[in-house]
Design an enzyme around this catalytic site. Structure first.
Site, PDB file in Angstrom:
ATOM      1  N   HIS A  81       0.822  -1.209   0.000  1.00  0.00           N
ATOM      2  CA  HIS A  81       0.000   0.000   0.000  1.00  0.00           C
ATOM      3  C   HIS A  81       0.853   1.254   0.000  1.00  0.00           C
ATOM      4  CE1 HIS A  81      -4.355   1.243   1.042  1.00  0.00           C
ATOM      5  NE2 HIS A  81      -4.263   0.818  -0.198  1.00  0.00           N
ATOM      6  N   HIS A 111      -3.398   1.955  12.161  1.00  0.00           N
ATOM      7  CA  HIS A 111      -2.828   1.311  10.962  1.00  0.00           C
ATOM      8  C   HIS A 111      -3.271  -0.162  10.992  1.00  0.00           C
ATOM      9  CE1 HIS A 111      -0.156   0.471   7.701  1.00  0.00           C
ATOM     10  NE2 HIS A 111       1.032   0.671   8.259  1.00  0.00           N
ATOM     11  N   MET A 143     -13.296   1.798  14.434  1.00  0.00           N
ATOM     12  CA  MET A 143     -12.152   1.181  13.774  1.00  0.00           C
ATOM     13  C   MET A 143     -12.601   0.361  12.561  1.00  0.00           C
ATOM     14  SD  MET A 143      -9.738   2.422  15.248  1.00  0.00           S
ATOM     15  CE  MET A 143      -9.272   3.229  16.752  1.00  0.00           C
ATOM     16  N   GLY A 144     -11.764   0.384  11.520  1.00  0.00           N
ATOM     17  CA  GLY A 144     -12.142  -0.309  10.286  1.00  0.00           C
ATOM     18  C   GLY A 144     -12.864   0.603   9.310  1.00  0.00           C
ATOM     19  N   PHE A 145     -12.980   1.880   9.661  1.00  0.00           N
ATOM     20  CA  PHE A 145     -13.612   2.861   8.757  1.00  0.00           C
ATOM     21  C   PHE A 145     -12.672   4.037   8.535  1.00  0.00           C
ATOM     22  CE2 PHE A 145     -17.228   0.435   9.961  1.00  0.00           C
ATOM     23  CZ  PHE A 145     -18.072   0.490   8.858  1.00  0.00           C
ATOM     24  N   HIS A 204     -10.033   6.315   5.726  1.00  0.00           N
ATOM     25  CA  HIS A 204      -8.701   6.080   5.167  1.00  0.00           C
ATOM     26  C   HIS A 204      -8.060   7.397   4.812  1.00  0.00           C
ATOM     27  CE1 HIS A 204      -5.492   4.424   2.697  1.00  0.00           C
ATOM     28  NE2 HIS A 204      -5.695   3.316   3.376  1.00  0.00           N
ATOM     29  N   ARG A 253     -10.294  -2.457  -1.798  1.00  0.00           N
ATOM     30  CA  ARG A 253     -10.080  -3.806  -1.258  1.00  0.00           C
ATOM     31  C   ARG A 253     -11.288  -4.283  -0.463  1.00  0.00           C
ATOM     32  NH1 ARG A 253      -4.906  -1.968   2.023  1.00  0.00           N
ATOM     33  NH2 ARG A 253      -6.513  -0.457   2.596  1.00  0.00           N
ATOM     34  N   ASP A 273      -9.733  -3.349   6.711  1.00  0.00           N
ATOM     35  CA  ASP A 273      -9.730  -4.007   8.014  1.00  0.00           C
ATOM     36  C   ASP A 273     -11.122  -4.414   8.496  1.00  0.00           C
ATOM     37  OD1 ASP A 273      -6.933  -3.893   8.573  1.00  0.00           O
ATOM     38  OD2 ASP A 273      -7.170  -1.728   8.705  1.00  0.00           O
TER      39      ASP A 273
HETATM   40  N1  COA Z   1     -14.746   6.773  12.816  1.00  0.00           N
HETATM   41  C1  COA Z   1     -15.321   7.957  13.105  1.00  0.00           C
HETATM   42  N2  COA Z   1     -14.923   9.114  12.547  1.00  0.00           N
HETATM   43  C2  COA Z   1     -13.930   9.054  11.664  1.00  0.00           C
HETATM   44  C3  COA Z   1     -13.302   7.861  11.316  1.00  0.00           C
HETATM   45  C4  COA Z   1     -13.744   6.688  11.939  1.00  0.00           C
HETATM   46  N3  COA Z   1     -13.192   5.515  11.674  1.00  0.00           N
HETATM   47  N4  COA Z   1     -12.342   8.116  10.423  1.00  0.00           N
HETATM   48  C5  COA Z   1     -12.348   9.428  10.201  1.00  0.00           C
HETATM   49  N5  COA Z   1     -13.319   9.998  10.961  1.00  0.00           N
HETATM   50  C6  COA Z   1     -13.635  11.422  11.021  1.00  0.00           C
HETATM   51  C7  COA Z   1     -12.609  12.138  11.882  1.00  0.00           C
HETATM   52  O1  COA Z   1     -12.970  12.144  13.234  1.00  0.00           O
HETATM   53  C8  COA Z   1     -12.629  13.506  11.266  1.00  0.00           C
HETATM   54  O2  COA Z   1     -13.759  14.183  11.740  1.00  0.00           O
HETATM   55  P1  COA Z   1     -13.695  15.770  12.044  1.00  0.00           P
HETATM   56  O3  COA Z   1     -13.354  16.400  10.719  1.00  0.00           O
HETATM   57  O4  COA Z   1     -15.039  16.083  12.559  1.00  0.00           O
HETATM   58  O5  COA Z   1     -12.601  15.944  13.064  1.00  0.00           O
HETATM   59  C9  COA Z   1     -12.870  13.233   9.791  1.00  0.00           C
HETATM   60  O6  COA Z   1     -13.510  11.954   9.722  1.00  0.00           O
HETATM   61  C10 COA Z   1     -11.573  13.177   8.983  1.00  0.00           C
HETATM   62  O7  COA Z   1     -10.741  12.205   9.565  1.00  0.00           O
HETATM   63  P2  COA Z   1      -9.189  12.358   9.752  1.00  0.00           P
HETATM   64  O8  COA Z   1      -8.792  11.658  11.024  1.00  0.00           O
HETATM   65  O9  COA Z   1      -8.766  13.770   9.588  1.00  0.00           O
HETATM   66  O10 COA Z   1      -8.672  11.563   8.519  1.00  0.00           O
HETATM   67  P3  COA Z   1      -7.239  10.949   8.404  1.00  0.00           P
HETATM   68  O11 COA Z   1      -6.947  10.863   6.981  1.00  0.00           O
HETATM   69  O12 COA Z   1      -6.250  11.635   9.270  1.00  0.00           O
HETATM   70  O13 COA Z   1      -7.490   9.518   9.076  1.00  0.00           O
HETATM   71  C11 COA Z   1      -7.564   7.302   9.540  1.00  0.00           C
HETATM   72  C12 COA Z   1      -7.420   8.334   8.449  1.00  0.00           C
HETATM   73  C13 COA Z   1      -7.414   5.921   8.916  1.00  0.00           C
HETATM   74  C14 COA Z   1      -6.445   7.473  10.585  1.00  0.00           C
HETATM   75  C15 COA Z   1      -8.921   7.445  10.229  1.00  0.00           C
HETATM   76  O14 COA Z   1      -9.942   7.310   9.272  1.00  0.00           O
HETATM   77  C16 COA Z   1      -9.106   6.477  11.361  1.00  0.00           C
HETATM   78  O15 COA Z   1      -8.630   6.733  12.483  1.00  0.00           O
HETATM   79  N6  COA Z   1      -9.803   5.319  11.106  1.00  0.00           N
HETATM   80  C17 COA Z   1      -9.982   4.321  12.120  1.00  0.00           C
HETATM   81  C18 COA Z   1      -8.751   3.414  12.211  1.00  0.00           C
HETATM   82  C19 COA Z   1      -8.624   2.502  11.026  1.00  0.00           C
HETATM   83  O16 COA Z   1      -9.573   1.856  10.618  1.00  0.00           O
HETATM   84  N7  COA Z   1      -7.402   2.433  10.519  1.00  0.00           N
HETATM   85  C20 COA Z   1      -7.064   1.577   9.408  1.00  0.00           C
HETATM   86  C21 COA Z   1      -6.744   2.390   8.208  1.00  0.00           C
HETATM   87  S1  COA Z   1      -6.526   1.363   6.789  1.00  0.00           S
END
Ligand code: COA
Length: 380
Positions: A186, A221, A256-258, A260, A269, A312
């Protein structure tokens, strides 16, 4: 590195060049070395993808046969490693075992000369599963498994060693194999980038992989598949799923799992692993309730938050229905991503430059030094 100032989390910063994968280029899709992830997942096996990522092209039949033979030889666990695995506590997290295995193999079979990257990558891809499962069975029940399952694929070997069975349902093997393909690569994901930084200092290959495993572990991650299963497991009805979502919404906690960093709509994927998870849910050992709950959460997250599932989310239910325990989910990700990490470390070394960015300083302006005997609260 590009001239623009880094946003939080280096979001959108182009930190280097790579010819390995395209993630969401043009807003959609995932390609490994130019091949669409759908073609790879549905028409290839993980060993072909391993070859593709490490060597740069798909193997022909002879090359694939040679790789399979090599994998069957390289899954042999060294005696010294077995002895150490036998001493590790059964309460250890599987990710700690994976990080330790990478580090120990780096001591037992160190990198001694240039050009060993492919061999070491195959060694780790082949050995990670057997070593993890050797520790798992020994620490839980004193059983010393025989890691040699002949010319089995990585997926078959893992499942046979975990379940201690000589036959595994073909759909379970296929699902596991597909998940390995989907997790394999990735681009500059946090763990890959961290590994590249490590070898950019001219450190050894194993140190790069150890860095990567530590970085993958976090729930933002790789740890997200495990974290997703932890909240999904107790939800046995749509009503419970609604209560869970409502309370998370209220407390503004992540689901978690939502979401990106790159895919702001669908993770390409996700529908693939969902397809396999759904197929498994319709079998005798499947869990249709888990899938109904998962689909309900997905529907609400998209409708209400416009946030899509990443790989995930449905990997969690897929692995669960393969009978794999939740704490092993991220460790399986390591086995798979070892292919991408290997490809990236080879690429990094082929045109190395020390990775050393600068920060945007936000600390105090220059201060007058105060000797210790004259320091008080006011002049600190
Ligand atoms: N659940 C709830 N809210 C979520 C979310 C989630 N899984 N993912 C993003 N958001 C929200 C954030 O809180 C943020 O809201 P805000 O603008 O009101 O503060 C907005 O969506 C943008 O998210 P941001 O954290 O700025 O995006 P990012 O690009 O930095 O984050 C991740 C990407 C993957 C870190 C983030 O989506 C996340 O923490 N996901 C959950 C962990 C996960 O599944 N990781 C695996 C990645 S493959």
């Amino acid at each position: 590195m590009s001239e623009k100032k880094a946003a939080g989390g280096l979001q959108g910063v182009v930190a280097g060049q790579s010819a390995i994968s395209t993630v969401g280029v043009g807003g959609i899709g995932l390609n490994y070395r130019g091949y669409d992830i759908n073609d790879l997942a549905y028409k290839c096996n993980f060993e072909e993808v391993t070859y593709l990522l490490l060597k740069g092209h798909l193997p022909n039949q002879q090359q694939l046969d040679e790789l399979r033979t090599l994998i069957s030889q390289k899954r042999q666990i060294p005696c010294k490693l077995k002895q150490i695995l036998e001493t590790l506590p059964k309460e250890s997290h599987p990710m700690d075992i994976m990080r330790t295995v990478a580090s120990l193999v780096g001591i037992l079979e160190p990198e001694t000369k240039p050009g060993q990257e492919y061999e070491i990558s195959i060694r780790l891809i082949s050995l990670f599963g057997p070593a993890l499962l050797y520790w798992y069975h020994y620490s839980n029940s004193g059983i010393k498994i025989n890691e040699n399952t002949g010319k089995d694929s990585i997926a078959e070997n893992f499942l046979k060693l975990y379940h201690l069975k000589s036959e595994i349902d073909p759909l379970v093997v296929k699902t596991f194999d597909v998940s390995l393909i989907l997790y394999a690569e990735h681009d500059f994901a946090a763990s890959t980038f961290a590994a590249r930084v490590t070898v950019s200092t001219l450190s050894d290959f194993y140190s790069g992989i150890t860095t990567a495993i530590g970085t993958l572990r976090g729930p933002l991650h790789g740890g997200a598949n495990e974290a997703a299963m932890q909240y999904l497991e107790p939800l046995r009805s749509i009503q419970q799923a609604d209560q869970f979502l409502n309370s998370r919404y209220q407390s503004k906690q992540l689901i978690m799992g939502f979401g990106h960093r790159v895919y702001k709509k669908e993770d390409p994927r996700s529908p693939i692993i969902k397809d396999f998870s759904l197929q498994l849910s319709k079998t005798a050992n499947g869990d249709p309730t888990l899938l109904a709950v998962s689909q309900h959460i997905e529907k609400r997250m998209i409708e209400e938050k416009k946030i899509y599932p990443n790989l995930d989310f449905y990997s969690a239910s897929a692995y669960k229905q393969c009978g794999v325990p939740t704490p092993m989910f991220t460790a399986i990700f390591v086995i798979s991503r070892m292919t991408g990490w290997g490809g990236h470390l080879i690429e990094q070394r082929s045109n190395n430059k020390l990775m050393r960015p600068v920060s945007d300083y936000t600390g105090p302006a220059k201060k007058q030094f105060v000797p210790i005997e004259m320091r008080n609260k006011a002049n600190l």
